[in-house]
Write an enzyme that holds these catalytic residues in place. Structure first.
Site, PDB file in Angstrom:
ATOM      1  N   GLU A   1      -4.442   3.412   6.365  1.00 41.11           N
ATOM      2  CA  GLU A   1      -4.329   3.195   4.886  1.00 41.11           C
ATOM      3  C   GLU A   1      -4.929   4.502   4.445  1.00 41.11           C
ATOM      4  OE1 GLU A   1      -5.398  -0.704   3.321  1.00 41.11           O
ATOM      5  OE2 GLU A   1      -6.118   0.289   1.493  1.00 41.11           O
ATOM      6  N   SER A  33     -11.014  -0.192   3.519  1.00 42.59           N
ATOM      7  CA  SER A  33     -10.329  -0.746   4.715  1.00 42.59           C
ATOM      8  C   SER A  33      -9.668   0.577   5.315  1.00 42.59           C
ATOM      9  CB  SER A  33      -9.499  -1.661   4.508  1.00 42.59           C
ATOM     10  OG  SER A  33      -9.960  -2.851   4.066  1.00 42.59           O
ATOM     11  N   ARG A  49       0.820  -1.235  -0.204  1.00 39.85           N
ATOM     12  CA  ARG A  49      -0.115   0.104  -0.037  1.00 39.85           C
ATOM     13  C   ARG A  49       0.815   1.447   0.108  1.00 39.85           C
ATOM     14  NH1 ARG A  49      -2.154  -3.512  -1.505  1.00 39.85           N
ATOM     15  NH2 ARG A  49      -3.808  -4.712  -0.483  1.00 39.85           N
TER      16      ARG A  49
HETATM   17  P1  FAD Z   1      -7.746   8.877  -4.104  1.00 37.47           P
HETATM   18  O1  FAD Z   1      -8.510   8.430  -2.942  1.00 37.47           O
HETATM   19  O2  FAD Z   1      -8.307   9.976  -4.852  1.00 37.47           O
HETATM   20  O3  FAD Z   1      -6.306   9.284  -3.700  1.00 37.47           O
HETATM   21  C1  FAD Z   1      -5.168   8.341  -3.173  1.00 37.47           C
HETATM   22  C2  FAD Z   1      -4.020   9.042  -3.144  1.00 37.47           C
HETATM   23  O4  FAD Z   1      -3.672   9.075  -4.425  1.00 37.47           O
HETATM   24  C3  FAD Z   1      -3.846  10.453  -2.694  1.00 37.47           C
HETATM   25  O5  FAD Z   1      -3.032  11.011  -2.050  1.00 37.47           O
HETATM   26  C4  FAD Z   1      -3.806  10.997  -4.099  1.00 37.47           C
HETATM   27  O6  FAD Z   1      -3.222  12.476  -4.124  1.00 37.47           O
HETATM   28  C5  FAD Z   1      -3.215  10.158  -4.916  1.00 37.47           C
HETATM   29  N1  FAD Z   1      -3.455  10.132  -6.531  1.00 37.47           N
HETATM   30  C6  FAD Z   1      -4.343   9.968  -6.996  1.00 37.47           C
HETATM   31  N2  FAD Z   1      -4.463  10.074  -8.219  1.00 37.47           N
HETATM   32  C7  FAD Z   1      -3.116  10.483  -8.473  1.00 37.47           C
HETATM   33  C8  FAD Z   1      -2.303  10.662  -9.751  1.00 37.47           C
HETATM   34  N3  FAD Z   1      -2.857  10.528 -11.089  1.00 37.47           N
HETATM   35  N4  FAD Z   1      -0.946  10.758  -9.581  1.00 37.47           N
HETATM   36  C9  FAD Z   1      -0.448  11.217  -8.530  1.00 37.47           C
HETATM   37  N5  FAD Z   1      -1.187  10.982  -7.247  1.00 37.47           N
HETATM   38  C10 FAD Z   1      -2.426  10.686  -7.391  1.00 37.47           C
HETATM   39  N6  FAD Z   1      -7.983  -0.614  -1.813  1.00 37.47           N
HETATM   40  C11 FAD Z   1      -7.162  -1.842  -2.255  1.00 37.47           C
HETATM   41  O7  FAD Z   1      -5.778  -1.533  -2.217  1.00 37.47           O
HETATM   42  N7  FAD Z   1      -7.708  -2.820  -2.093  1.00 37.47           N
HETATM   43  C12 FAD Z   1      -9.178  -3.041  -2.111  1.00 37.47           C
HETATM   44  O8  FAD Z   1      -9.537  -3.923  -1.908  1.00 37.47           O
HETATM   45  C13 FAD Z   1      -9.922  -1.885  -1.832  1.00 37.47           C
HETATM   46  N8  FAD Z   1     -11.208  -1.875  -1.566  1.00 37.47           N
HETATM   47  C14 FAD Z   1     -11.845  -0.864  -1.601  1.00 37.47           C
HETATM   48  C15 FAD Z   1     -13.368  -0.856  -1.414  1.00 37.47           C
HETATM   49  C16 FAD Z   1     -13.912   0.310  -1.130  1.00 37.47           C
HETATM   50  C17 FAD Z   1     -15.704   0.078  -0.830  1.00 37.47           C
HETATM   51  C18 FAD Z   1     -13.553   1.540  -0.983  1.00 37.47           C
HETATM   52  C19 FAD Z   1     -14.332   2.726  -0.844  1.00 37.47           C
HETATM   53  C20 FAD Z   1     -11.901   1.645  -1.313  1.00 37.47           C
HETATM   54  C21 FAD Z   1     -11.316   0.438  -1.465  1.00 37.47           C
HETATM   55  N9  FAD Z   1      -9.955   0.496  -1.459  1.00 37.47           N
HETATM   56  C22 FAD Z   1      -9.144  -0.401  -1.733  1.00 37.47           C
HETATM   57  C23 FAD Z   1      -9.139   1.899  -1.378  1.00 37.47           C
HETATM   58  C24 FAD Z   1      -9.226   2.519  -2.667  1.00 37.47           C
HETATM   59  O9  FAD Z   1      -9.959   2.077  -3.722  1.00 37.47           O
HETATM   60  C25 FAD Z   1      -7.511   2.553  -3.355  1.00 37.47           C
HETATM   61  O10 FAD Z   1      -6.474   2.901  -2.547  1.00 37.47           O
HETATM   62  C26 FAD Z   1      -7.506   3.101  -4.707  1.00 37.47           C
HETATM   63  O11 FAD Z   1      -6.307   2.889  -5.283  1.00 37.47           O
HETATM   64  C27 FAD Z   1      -7.447   4.659  -4.451  1.00 37.47           C
HETATM   65  O12 FAD Z   1      -7.529   5.165  -5.681  1.00 37.47           O
HETATM   66  P2  FAD Z   1      -8.157   6.813  -5.989  1.00 37.47           P
HETATM   67  O13 FAD Z   1      -8.203   7.105  -7.460  1.00 37.47           O
HETATM   68  O14 FAD Z   1      -9.592   6.698  -5.491  1.00 37.47           O
HETATM   69  O15 FAD Z   1      -7.443   7.651  -4.947  1.00 37.47           O
END
Ligand code: FAD
Length: 300
Positions: free
Chosen positions: A291, A221, A171
């Protein structure tokens, strides 16, 4: 600033005082001064250079599925790459732009009968967010399939990096410390069979739907897996399930999730996270590391 931003992109790509709770999975967060959605890589570069020149704070937002934005919102520019969301397949590789959903990328792999991305079929993040977090589930993670990425650095220069250069680990990645903005990712997969890939994806989807409280807004999580333990089990054994602060509740369905059950504020949600950490530390002497990322400002 507004005039300069619309010159770089266009009026339809710059929103002023945009409410961020409309862009986060937790449905939490105050306003961004400027919410910008560039449509080309050049526009991304120019926005970064402008932020540098004007000494204005700059924040990336992906799909908002791993973020809690505080109630006071975010000063300066918030950039989201949802309009850069192409996904294409070339042989055994899939090239996805940063704003594409990782779920759609895994669906593209299924369509092309490529195996390796099944684990990502229920992760609600963007490709950029998935690289940043080295997202993973059910034994798979981005590190297993990513071969290279195109990023913009802090100066606005475009770089192509190998996956190794991102130091992907559980992560985490070095994307935050280097200040990279992910523009696209190349995943290398293996030839597979449609039915076999679909069976795995259906099974993982079913497991999520039965175990996770997908009916409420959440950030997934909240905590990383502490070595030798499971966060959910520790929280359950601390009798915290159902515990509520304001509208935020430790999920009754999955103790590792905190849900926005009833119009919570970010403050309530964060207070509940801290309460859970404190209680688990006192009861089991285990530190629960978050996380989910917390960004933005408190209400004035
Ligand atoms: P955001 O939440 O928008 O941002 C996360 C971080 O990434 C921030 O610091 C942001 O600045 C940075 N960021 C975003 N885009 C960029 C970019 N283009 N360049 C540089 N930095 C960037 N995660 C898991 O690993 N496994 C799972 O099974 C999982 N299940 C989930 C289930 C649910 C219901 C939910 C709500 C979340 C879950 N997650 C899970 C968490 C999440 O989906 C992941 O961590 C995902 O990778 C976050 O991506 P995001 O685009 O939503 O990032």
């Amino acid at each position: 600033m507004y005039d300069k931003l619309i010159q770089i992109t266009s009026k339809s790509n710059v929103m002023v005082n945009e409410l961020l709770k409309n862009h986060t999975y937790t449905r939490l967060g105050g306003k961004a001064d400027f919410y910008v959605t560039p449509e080309t890589y050049e526009q991304v570069q120019e926005v970064i250079r402008l932020a540098n020149q004007e000494n204005i704070a700059f924040t990336m937002l992906g799909n908002g599925s791993n973020l809690i934005v505080k109630d006071g919102g975010i000063r300066g520019i918030v950039m989201n790459l949802q309009k850069l969301s192409d996904i294409k397949t070339v042989g055994n590789t899939i090239i996805a732009q940063s704003g594409a959903r990782i779920i759609d990328t895994s669906r593209e792999a299924l369509k092309e009968e490529l195996t390796g991305l099944e684990f990502a079929c229920g992760i609600p993040g963007s490709v950029g967010g998935a690289l940043f977090m080295n997202a993973g589930a059910y034994g798979g993670e981005i590190k297993d399939v990513l071969t290279s990425t195109v990023v913009v650095d802090r100066e606005g220069e475009i770089l192509t990096l190998t996956a190794d250069q991102l130091d992907l680990a559980y992560r985490t990645s070095n994307i935050p410390e280097n200040g990279y903005i992910v523009l696209e990712a190349t995943f290398t997969l293996e030839a597979g069979e449609y039915d076999a890939i679909k069976e795995v994806m259906d099974d993982l989807t079913n497991r999520r739907e039965t175990k996770q409280p997908l009916e409420y807004p959440s950030c997934g999580s909240v905590f990383k897996r502490p070595p030798g333990h499971f966060a959910g089990k520790l929280i359950q054994d601390s009798e915290l399930q159902g515990m509520q602060i304001g509208g935020a509740q430790v999920s009754l369905k999955h103790a590792g999730f905190i849900v926005n059950k009833d119009d919570a504020t970010a403050k309530e949600y964060i207070d509940l996270i801290k309460y859970v950490q404190k209680t688990v530390k006192e009861k089991f002497d285990v530190k629960l590391e978050r996380e989910v990322k917390i960004i933005g400002e408190e209400l004035a």
